[in-house]
Write an enzyme that holds these catalytic residues in place. Structure first.
Site, PDB file in Angstrom:
ATOM      1  N   HIS A  72      32.900  45.317  28.531  1.00  0.00           N
ATOM      2  CA  HIS A  72      33.913  45.162  27.481  1.00  0.00           C
ATOM      3  C   HIS A  72      34.152  46.468  26.728  1.00  0.00           C
ATOM      4  CE1 HIS A  72      36.589  43.269  24.777  1.00  0.00           C
ATOM      5  NE2 HIS A  72      36.060  42.063  24.797  1.00  0.00           N
ATOM      6  N   ASP A 119      51.410  42.435  42.076  1.00  0.00           N
ATOM      7  CA  ASP A 119      51.844  42.233  43.464  1.00  0.00           C
ATOM      8  C   ASP A 119      51.283  43.352  44.335  1.00  0.00           C
ATOM      9  OD1 ASP A 119      53.081  41.784  45.876  1.00  0.00           O
ATOM     10  OD2 ASP A 119      55.113  41.640  45.067  1.00  0.00           O
TER      11      ASP A 119
END
Length: 465
Positions: A177, A406
């Site tokens: 994180h 994509d």
């Protein structure tokens, strides 16, 4: 819209590891690159790594996957890391003196696991209740830290790609994180995907900004929080993440049309309501459904018990001067916090009470005239006061477009935020549906998910019949 189902917990089907490798940036990348870790990074120091998965509907044979897809993914990953060097580097924890940094040196790499699964792809990619344990076969652990006499070096990122022969592919992401928030991770994923889709061309990528001139040691916060870490942190590296027990996850889709109707409803019924946004009404809807379904879930909550609803805010555009949207790293802070009594939230006006409380909390913190970081030095103490109290939190944002990724074979079929399994947070992201809206992810014991699903359908139908 999700309907409640009665499901037995499925038996997890383990993946088969086909390859484990280390992917380095290309030879023309910088030899060394460092970044100071600032307050925005340090507040997440002892949080578990963030884990998430993206499933793609991509019928492909195992042989074609290994012969063509995997080599292309390795090459495009290497090229993407050239622009995101801190993800290939290490988080450096000094043992003698000084502040922590992110450091990439030549030879650093990202761990990539290639695997195969025979699990039910369609079940994993649905919105219905699914055993949360099933998903941990598709995300890696961060590699272990390494130590020297003067520092501990913690990896920042690990990746896994799993093929479901003749069905699809799953990408698993695990990041420390401290290295970056969801905005940074989404930017990296989109860049990797774009480079892969366009055969190594990075011209369509949104390249990160690493300039920390305007955020380094704001009001002495860097050193203040580093001192707190040295005093209170039990471990210098993130813990291993174990699959949860007795947790089921489900996804609830809130259409853009419904969001707009909820906003109009609040504005018509509560003229004085402040900051009536899509985020506000979505949070309010989830909050009251959690309150209304508590009894059916077996929770005995007194009506006068105060509930807290917490969220984080992106500070990039709200600092003075503002940071670019492409700023690399963490730039979110927890925002304190909407609150109301359990009895009011589950009452007839619960939705409006929740929306007013959340809108007011946003107005008083995010849009505080003294700045979003006003009183931030007391953040740790304020959240410690909430320990043991009934509280909920939101992770993610309706702005995060995981479904815009994509790699060359179309948009993802499903996104899952696994990090909500640990603390029961609620995940938000932009919906896959072309007309817009958002996806709400929950991970709870099965009886709680069943009760929430029934309540969600009933409440939404009553508010906007």
């Amino acid at each position: 819209m999700l309907q409640p189902q009665s499901l037995e917990a499925p038996t997890a089907m383990a993946t088969t590891v086909l390859e484990h490798c280390e992917v380095t940036p290309p030879p023309d990348a910088a030899i060394e690159f460092s970044l100071p870790l600032v307050f925005f990074d340090l507040i997440w120091w002892d949080f578990p790594p963030n884990q998430s998965v993206l499933f793609f509907d991509f019928p492909i044979s195992k042989s074609r996957f290994l012969d063509t897809i995997v080599p292309n993914l390795k090459q495009s990953l290497s090229l993407a890391l050239k622009h995101f060097l801190p993800l290939a580097g290490k988080i450096i924890h000094p043992l003698i003196s000084g502040m922590p940094i992110s450091l990439y040196t030549i030879g650093d790499s990202v761990s990539l696991t290639i695997s195969e699964s025979g699990a039910d792809f369609n079940n994993l990619t649905g919105n219905h209740q699914r055993d949360s344990r099933e998903f941990y076969s598709y995300v890696p652990q961060l590699p272990p830290a390494t130590s020297s006499s003067d520092s501990i070096r913690v990896p920042a990122l690990a990746l896994q790609v799993t093929v479901f022969p003749e069905h699809g592919v799953c990408f698993g992401f695990t990041n420390h994180h401290v290295i970056g928030d969801a905005s940074t991770v989404v930017s990296f994923i989109q860049s990797w995907a774009s480079i892969n889709r366009f055969n190594g061309d990075s011209k369509y990528c949104s390249l990160p900004s690493f300039d920390r001139t305007n955020v380094q040691d704001l009001n002495g916060l860097d050193s203040t929080y580093w001192d707190l870490i040295l005093k209170d942190c039990d471990s210098l590296e993130p813990p291993l993440i174990n699959p949860p027990t007795n947790k089921f996850r489900a996804t609830f889709v809130l259409r853009e049309e419904d969001v707009q109707k909820l906003k109009k409803l609040v504005l018509s019924e509560r003229k004085s309501a402040t900051h009536v946004s899509s985020f506000t009404v979505a949070c309010a809807l989830v909050w009251i459904c959690l309150a209304k379904s508590a009894t059916e879930s077996g929770e005995m909550v007194p009506d006068d018990e105060v509930e807290h609803f917490n969220f984080v805010a992106d500070c990039r555009s709200r600092l003075n001067p503002p940071l670019p949207a492409t700023y690399f790293g963490n730039c979110v802070v927890p925002v304190l916090q909407a609150k109301s009594s359990h009895g009011k939230l589950k009452g007839n006006d619960g939705f409006f009470i929740a929306a007013e409380s959340i809108g007011l909390a946003i107005a008083q913190t995010v849009f505080n005239e003294k700045g979003i970081l006003h009183d931030v030095q007391n953040l740790t103490a304020q959240f410690q006061e909430l320990i043991g109290k009934r509280q909920f939190s939101v992770a993610g944002s309706p702005r995060f477009d995981f479904y815009g990724v994509d790699y060359g074979w179309g948009r993802p079929k499903k996104f899952e935020a696994l990090f909500i399994d640990g603390d029961g947070a609620i995940s938000f992201c932009k919906s896959r549906e072309p007309e817009g809206g958002l996806e709400i992810g929950l991970s709870r014991p099965k009886i709680s998910i069943d009760s929430f699903a029934t309540t969600f359908t009933e409440v939404l139908g009553n508010l906007i019949p």
